[in-house]
Motif scaffolding. Structure first.
Motif, PDB file in Angstrom:
ATOM      1  N   ASP A   1       0.823  -1.208   0.000  1.00  0.00           N
ATOM      2  CA  ASP A   1       0.000   0.000   0.000  1.00  0.00           C
ATOM      3  C   ASP A   1       0.858   1.259   0.000  1.00  0.00           C
ATOM      4  OD1 ASP A   1      -2.153  -1.647   0.060  1.00  0.00           O
ATOM      5  OD2 ASP A   1      -2.683  -1.285   2.167  1.00  0.00           O
ATOM      6  N   HIS A   2       2.068   1.156   0.461  1.00  0.00           N
ATOM      7  CA  HIS A   2       2.960   2.318   0.459  1.00  0.00           C
ATOM      8  C   HIS A   2       3.327   2.671  -0.979  1.00  0.00           C
ATOM      9  CE1 HIS A   2       6.495   4.828   1.162  1.00  0.00           C
ATOM     10  NE2 HIS A   2       6.054   4.985   2.403  1.00  0.00           N
ATOM     11  N   PRO A   3       3.267   3.965  -1.344  1.00  0.00           N
ATOM     12  CA  PRO A   3       3.533   4.349  -2.746  1.00  0.00           C
ATOM     13  C   PRO A   3       4.911   3.925  -3.249  1.00  0.00           C
ATOM     14  CG  PRO A   3       2.547   6.170  -1.525  1.00  0.00           C
ATOM     15  CD  PRO A   3       2.871   5.112  -0.526  1.00  0.00           C
ATOM     16  N   ALA A   4       5.947   4.018  -2.403  1.00  0.00           N
ATOM     17  CA  ALA A   4       7.284   3.650  -2.854  1.00  0.00           C
ATOM     18  C   ALA A   4       7.391   2.148  -3.117  1.00  0.00           C
ATOM     19  CB  ALA A   4       8.324   4.091  -1.816  1.00  0.00           C
ATOM     20  N   ARG A   5       6.794   1.339  -2.251  1.00  0.00           N
ATOM     21  CA  ARG A   5       6.824  -0.105  -2.460  1.00  0.00           C
ATOM     22  C   ARG A   5       6.000  -0.493  -3.680  1.00  0.00           C
ATOM     23  NH1 ARG A   5       5.840  -1.930   3.864  1.00  0.00           N
ATOM     24  NH2 ARG A   5       7.917  -1.350   4.633  1.00  0.00           N
ATOM     25  N   ALA A   6       4.902   0.185  -3.883  1.00  0.00           N
ATOM     26  CA  ALA A   6       4.077  -0.099  -5.063  1.00  0.00           C
ATOM     27  C   ALA A   6       4.847   0.228  -6.346  1.00  0.00           C
ATOM     28  CB  ALA A   6       2.780   0.690  -4.989  1.00  0.00           C
ATOM     29  N   TRP A   7       5.571   1.348  -6.352  1.00  0.00           N
ATOM     30  CA  TRP A   7       6.369   1.691  -7.533  1.00  0.00           C
ATOM     31  C   TRP A   7       7.461   0.658  -7.761  1.00  0.00           C
ATOM     32  CZ3 TRP A   7      11.624   2.498  -7.364  1.00  0.00           C
ATOM     33  CH2 TRP A   7      12.221   2.878  -8.574  1.00  0.00           C
ATOM     34  N   PHE A   8       8.177   0.277  -6.724  1.00  0.00           N
ATOM     35  CA  PHE A   8       9.281  -0.675  -6.866  1.00  0.00           C
ATOM     36  C   PHE A   8       8.764  -2.036  -7.326  1.00  0.00           C
ATOM     37  CE2 PHE A   8      13.258  -2.558  -4.704  1.00  0.00           C
ATOM     38  CZ  PHE A   8      14.009  -2.321  -5.842  1.00  0.00           C
ATOM     39  N   HIS A   9       7.632  -2.433  -6.792  1.00  0.00           N
ATOM     40  CA  HIS A   9       7.040  -3.717  -7.183  1.00  0.00           C
ATOM     41  C   HIS A   9       6.702  -3.726  -8.665  1.00  0.00           C
ATOM     42  CE1 HIS A   9       5.004  -7.527  -6.583  1.00  0.00           C
ATOM     43  NE2 HIS A   9       3.894  -7.034  -7.113  1.00  0.00           N
ATOM     44  N   GLY A  10       6.261  -2.580  -9.194  1.00  0.00           N
ATOM     45  CA  GLY A  10       5.925  -2.507 -10.619  1.00  0.00           C
ATOM     46  C   GLY A  10       7.131  -2.378 -11.521  1.00  0.00           C
ATOM     47  N   TRP A  11       8.295  -1.964 -10.976  1.00  0.00           N
ATOM     48  CA  TRP A  11       9.493  -1.820 -11.799  1.00  0.00           C
ATOM     49  C   TRP A  11      10.278  -3.119 -11.904  1.00  0.00           C
ATOM     50  CZ3 TRP A  11      14.739   0.840 -10.658  1.00  0.00           C
ATOM     51  CH2 TRP A  11      15.335   1.250 -11.847  1.00  0.00           C
ATOM     52  N   LEU A  12      10.112  -4.003 -10.914  1.00  0.00           N
ATOM     53  CA  LEU A  12      10.839  -5.266 -10.899  1.00  0.00           C
ATOM     54  C   LEU A  12      10.088  -6.329 -11.681  1.00  0.00           C
ATOM     55  CD1 LEU A  12      12.042  -5.429  -7.172  1.00  0.00           C
ATOM     56  CD2 LEU A  12      13.355  -4.724  -9.183  1.00  0.00           C
ATOM     57  N   SER A  13      10.836  -7.320 -12.185  1.00  0.00           N
ATOM     58  CA  SER A  13      10.212  -8.448 -12.882  1.00  0.00           C
ATOM     59  C   SER A  13       9.427  -9.293 -11.871  1.00  0.00           C
ATOM     60  CB  SER A  13      11.296  -9.306 -13.554  1.00  0.00           C
ATOM     61  OG  SER A  13      12.197  -9.804 -12.576  1.00  0.00           O
ATOM     62  N   PRO A  14       8.392  -9.956 -12.286  1.00  0.00           N
ATOM     63  CA  PRO A  14       7.979 -10.148 -13.687  1.00  0.00           C
ATOM     64  C   PRO A  14       7.122  -9.022 -14.246  1.00  0.00           C
ATOM     65  CG  PRO A  14       6.555 -11.402 -12.248  1.00  0.00           C
ATOM     66  CD  PRO A  14       7.565 -10.763 -11.354  1.00  0.00           C
ATOM     67  N   ILE A  15       6.768  -8.032 -13.429  1.00  0.00           N
ATOM     68  CA  ILE A  15       5.924  -6.957 -13.940  1.00  0.00           C
ATOM     69  C   ILE A  15       6.746  -5.967 -14.746  1.00  0.00           C
ATOM     70  CG2 ILE A  15       4.343  -5.104 -13.281  1.00  0.00           C
ATOM     71  CD1 ILE A  15       3.736  -6.628 -10.732  1.00  0.00           C
ATOM     72  N   GLY A  16       7.891  -5.564 -14.200  1.00  0.00           N
ATOM     73  CA  GLY A  16       8.722  -4.567 -14.860  1.00  0.00           C
ATOM     74  C   GLY A  16       9.912  -5.165 -15.581  1.00  0.00           C
ATOM     75  N   CYS A  17      10.836  -4.272 -15.976  1.00  0.00           N
ATOM     76  CA  CYS A  17      11.966  -4.670 -16.812  1.00  0.00           C
ATOM     77  C   CYS A  17      13.223  -4.997 -16.017  1.00  0.00           C
ATOM     78  CB  CYS A  17      12.283  -3.557 -17.812  1.00  0.00           C
ATOM     79  SG  CYS A  17      12.718  -1.976 -17.034  1.00  0.00           S
ATOM     80  N   MET A  18      13.279  -4.639 -14.736  1.00  0.00           N
ATOM     81  CA  MET A  18      14.499  -4.833 -13.958  1.00  0.00           C
ATOM     82  C   MET A  18      14.416  -6.109 -13.124  1.00  0.00           C
ATOM     83  SD  MET A  18      16.099  -2.221 -15.028  1.00  0.00           S
ATOM     84  CE  MET A  18      17.565  -2.244 -14.006  1.00  0.00           C
ATOM     85  N   THR A  19      15.561  -6.797 -13.008  1.00  0.00           N
ATOM     86  CA  THR A  19      15.646  -8.046 -12.259  1.00  0.00           C
ATOM     87  C   THR A  19      16.529  -7.859 -11.038  1.00  0.00           C
ATOM     88  OG1 THR A  19      15.368  -9.364 -14.277  1.00  0.00           O
ATOM     89  CG2 THR A  19      16.292 -10.478 -12.354  1.00  0.00           C
ATOM     90  N   ASP A  20      16.044  -8.308  -9.900  1.00  0.00           N
ATOM     91  CA  ASP A  20      16.815  -8.289  -8.658  1.00  0.00           C
ATOM     92  C   ASP A  20      17.847  -9.414  -8.744  1.00  0.00           C
ATOM     93  OD1 ASP A  20      17.804  -8.223  -6.110  1.00  0.00           O
ATOM     94  OD2 ASP A  20      15.874  -8.345  -5.100  1.00  0.00           O
ATOM     95  N   ALA A  21      19.097  -9.047  -9.113  1.00  0.00           N
ATOM     96  CA  ALA A  21      20.106 -10.051  -9.442  1.00  0.00           C
ATOM     97  C   ALA A  21      20.461 -10.923  -8.254  1.00  0.00           C
ATOM     98  CB  ALA A  21      21.355  -9.365  -9.993  1.00  0.00           C
ATOM     99  N   VAL A  22      20.623 -10.343  -7.072  1.00  0.00           N
ATOM    100  CA  VAL A  22      21.038 -11.131  -5.912  1.00  0.00           C
ATOM    101  C   VAL A  22      19.924 -12.073  -5.479  1.00  0.00           C
ATOM    102  CG1 VAL A  22      21.810 -10.985  -3.515  1.00  0.00           C
ATOM    103  CG2 VAL A  22      22.617  -9.307  -5.183  1.00  0.00           C
ATOM    104  N   ARG A  23      18.694 -11.626  -5.520  1.00  0.00           N
ATOM    105  CA  ARG A  23      17.572 -12.453  -5.073  1.00  0.00           C
ATOM    106  C   ARG A  23      17.355 -13.643  -6.009  1.00  0.00           C
ATOM    107  NH1 ARG A  23      15.522 -13.778  -0.509  1.00  0.00           N
ATOM    108  NH2 ARG A  23      15.157 -11.625   0.169  1.00  0.00           N
ATOM    109  N   THR A  24      17.757 -13.548  -7.277  1.00  0.00           N
ATOM    110  CA  THR A  24      17.581 -14.679  -8.193  1.00  0.00           C
ATOM    111  C   THR A  24      18.375 -15.903  -7.750  1.00  0.00           C
ATOM    112  OG1 THR A  24      19.359 -13.822  -9.592  1.00  0.00           O
ATOM    113  CG2 THR A  24      17.099 -13.202 -10.173  1.00  0.00           C
ATOM    114  N   PHE A  25      19.465 -15.700  -7.038  1.00  0.00           N
ATOM    115  CA  PHE A  25      20.255 -16.829  -6.548  1.00  0.00           C
ATOM    116  C   PHE A  25      19.779 -17.305  -5.182  1.00  0.00           C
ATOM    117  CE2 PHE A  25      22.992 -14.536  -9.502  1.00  0.00           C
ATOM    118  CZ  PHE A  25      23.484 -15.565 -10.292  1.00  0.00           C
TER     119      PHE A  25
END
Length: 613
Positions: free
Chosen positions: A220-244
């Motif tokens: 519900d927080h605006p910053a978390r909502a923006w970040f959630h939409g920028w990261l995959s699978p919704i957005g174009c950026m991938t959290d490289a460390v979390r993938t491992f």
């Protein structure tokens, strides 16, 4: 190849911690991190106060961005090992408005297009106004962009939401970052975004994210909502460390050091390495380094493959797609070794002072030049101490050796009347005619110097002057014999003589029995002092039955400096923050409870208890 990112929370405080305090230069710190590209956030310094060893390490190309108006605040840096990687271009900021002098040419720029405030939807502030440009967002030294050929590196220190009024500033910075990445991708570039994003991506990245009350409203927080939409699978950026480490718990990178949250790993993950899809095949591994201390954050990193095989079967080598031609003669314009103060063209203030006039620093620390200084701390209060006036001679006439109180008083009251006429002359001329001190005469004058009394300021009185009986001041023509001047006692000795006189005078004498009753016994005095100086016994925590721990208020306000007691257990997931911030069913009693008591209340209760018993 390794890319490392770390919020160091001040480049001057880092060398105060182990193992960084064991290195003799900043080059040693960089080499100990064992990375080819090192990105720092929160440098907390300025260009004028940046030590040379930090700006020009031997084997690294350095780039910096400083805040424009606040010294010792924010700031980011990128270090590229010139032995393994070569930066091609570099820019400061995200919008292209921060330019060196002269401005960058089209060949020096990394991209052809930049974010524009009127082309993207920004968040209005509390007054409903929307920024017309990015000048305010770019004024805090929060971004550096370096082109390495294979990818464009963006090192950012995103704003923290310190208040509700700061939220629009934070969101608009994220939007500007997102638009700059989008324009780079439209030009066919791969992007690697590293740094302190100051947002938790998922509930797994927050120490209290597993609680039911937080999971339901996490995005519900605006910053978390923006970040959630920028990261995959919704957005174009991938959290490289979390993938491992997709399901790894407790993978936090930031802790609240004021409450010792690192001891129980009660933290958050706000530092990231984000990559565009084209960089994913190159990434070999990624992780955090919580064992490295020196900041409230820990480093994060990713490793790149030396070679990959494409879907078409083509083998690509990292050395072919990433420039590694050693130290270039023409580095990017933003490189620190091209600054005027290091190019030999600008005259520094230090050049006006010879080497013989330099004082050796008393500090034994190998990196003592990086110790915090008042001009690099924000905020810092200071006060100007009153300095004595050395333009007028200060003459103190010593008291006579007579034990008489009246004569003692007469000397004190007539000091200003018996000064020699030579002392009223021009002090400047007297200093010009006086011969300079000679080192050869120093030994012969040592014995005479020992007999000279301690000089006191004109406004400072002896202790004996407060007990002297009034007397009539002598006339101005009265003189003091030379024997009285030279054969005086020290002021401390004269005060001792005065005490003997007062104790022997009839008016101060008391009957022996009355004096004995008025003076407390040695045991009574010892008990009184022991009770006065004894430390406060800590109260017992009501929940755990353990002694509480004392803390001091450091926040500015009416309670600053006061002490209080809290539960001595460390904080942890579900620790008791209070009924207003933590549901009772979510409290974990293994960690700190909400016990609180002022030290003054504890002392008062102990005093009342001892008086009643």
């Amino acid at each position: 190849m390794r890319i490392l990112s770390w919020n160091i929370n001040g480049v001057r405080t880092l060398p105060q911690y182990h193992p960084w305090n064991t290195f003799t230069s900043f080059q040693g710190i960089l080499e100990h991190l064992k990375a080819d590209i090192i990105c720092f956030q929160e440098m907390k310094t300025s260009r004028s106060s940046l030590p040379r060893c930090v700006a020009l390490p031997d084997d690294f190309e350095a780039f910096f961005s400083f805040p424009q108006n606040k010294g010792g605040y924010s700031g980011v840096a990128v270090y590229a090992d010139s032995r393994t990687v070569t930066p091609l271009r570099a820019e400061e900021g995200l919008s292209g408005i921060l330019q060196p002098k002269p401005p960058l040419t089209s060949d020096d720029r990394i991209s052809r297009s930049y974010p524009c405030a009127h082309e993207i939807e920004l968040m209005p502030d509390e007054h409903g106004s929307t920024p017309s440009d990015f000048a305010a967002l770019e004024a805090e030294g929060r971004a550096l962009i370096v082109d390495f050929g294979l990818f464009v590196l963006i090192n950012v220190y995103c704003p923290n939401e310190t208040s509700d009024a700061r939220l629009p500033f934070k969101i608009n910075f994220h939007i500007m970052l997102q638009d700059r990445v989008r324009k780079l991708m439209n030009e066919g570039r791969e992007v690697v975004v590293v740094g302190d994003i100051n947002i938790c991506a998922t509930p797994l990245d927050h120490c209290d994210g597993h609680l039911a009350s937080n999971t339901a409203t996490f995005y519900d927080h605006p910053a978390r909502a923006w970040f959630h939409g920028w990261l995959s699978p919704i957005g174009c950026m991938t959290d490289a460390v979390r993938t491992f480490w997709p399901g790894r718990k407790g993978m936090y990178t930031c802790w609240n050091m004021k409450i010792s949250a690192r001891e129980t790993n009660y933290g958050t993950r706000v530092d990231y390495i984000l990559v565009t899809p084209g960089m994913l095949p190159w990434i070999k591994h990624g992780d955090i380094q919580p064992s490295l201390r020196g900041s409230d954050h820990c480093p994060i990193y990713i490793d790149l493959h030396d070679e990959i095989t494409t879907d078409a079967g083509e083998r690509l080598f990292l050395r072919d797609v990433l420039p590694m031609d050693g130290k270039r003669e023409d580095p990017p314009r933003l490189a620190a070794r091209l600054w005027e103060e290091y190019s030999g063209k600008q005259t520094l203030l230090s050049t006006f002072f010879g080497k013989g006039n330099k004082l050796r620093s008393p500090s034994n620390s190998p990196l003592s030049s990086l110790s915090p200084t008042p001009d690099t701390q924000l905020p810092r209060e200071h006060s100007d101490a009153a300095q004595p006036d050395h333009t007028q001679p200060v003459v103190v006439i010593p008291p006579p050796t007579h034990p008489s109180l009246s004569s003692r008083k007469s000397v004190c009251t007539s000091t200003n009347q018996i000064l020699p006429s030579s002392l009223h002359s021009n002090p400047i001329s007297s200093r010009q005619t006086a011969p300079p001190p000679s080192f050869a005469k120093r030994k012969s004058s040592d014995n005479a110097a020992k007999k000279v009394p301690k000089k006191l300021k004109g406004s400072q009185s002896k202790l004996s002057s407060f007990f002297a009986q009034p007397s009539v001041s002598p006339p101005c023509s009265q003189e003091i014999s030379s024997g009285d001047v030279t054969d005086h006692r020290d002021y401390i000795e004269s005060d001792y003589q005065l005490a003997l006189e007062l104790s022997a005078s009839p008016e101060n004498s008391l009957p022996q029995g009355l004096l004995a009753s008025a003076m407390p016994s040695a045991s009574q005095s010892k008990a009184a002092w022991s009770q006065l100086m004894a430390p406060v016994q800590p109260p017992i925590c009501l929940v755990h039955g353990e002694p509480a721990k004392e803390h001091t208020v450091n926040k500015p306000g009416p309670n600053k400096g006061k002490t209080f007691f809290l539960c001595s257990r460390p904080v942890g997931p579900g620790y008791d923050k209070g009924k207003s911030e933590r549901l009772r069913e979510e409290v974990d009693h293994r960690y700190r409870c909400n016990f609180f008591k002022w030290t003054s209340d504890v002392r008062r209760e102990a005093k009342d208890k001892s008086s009643t018993s």
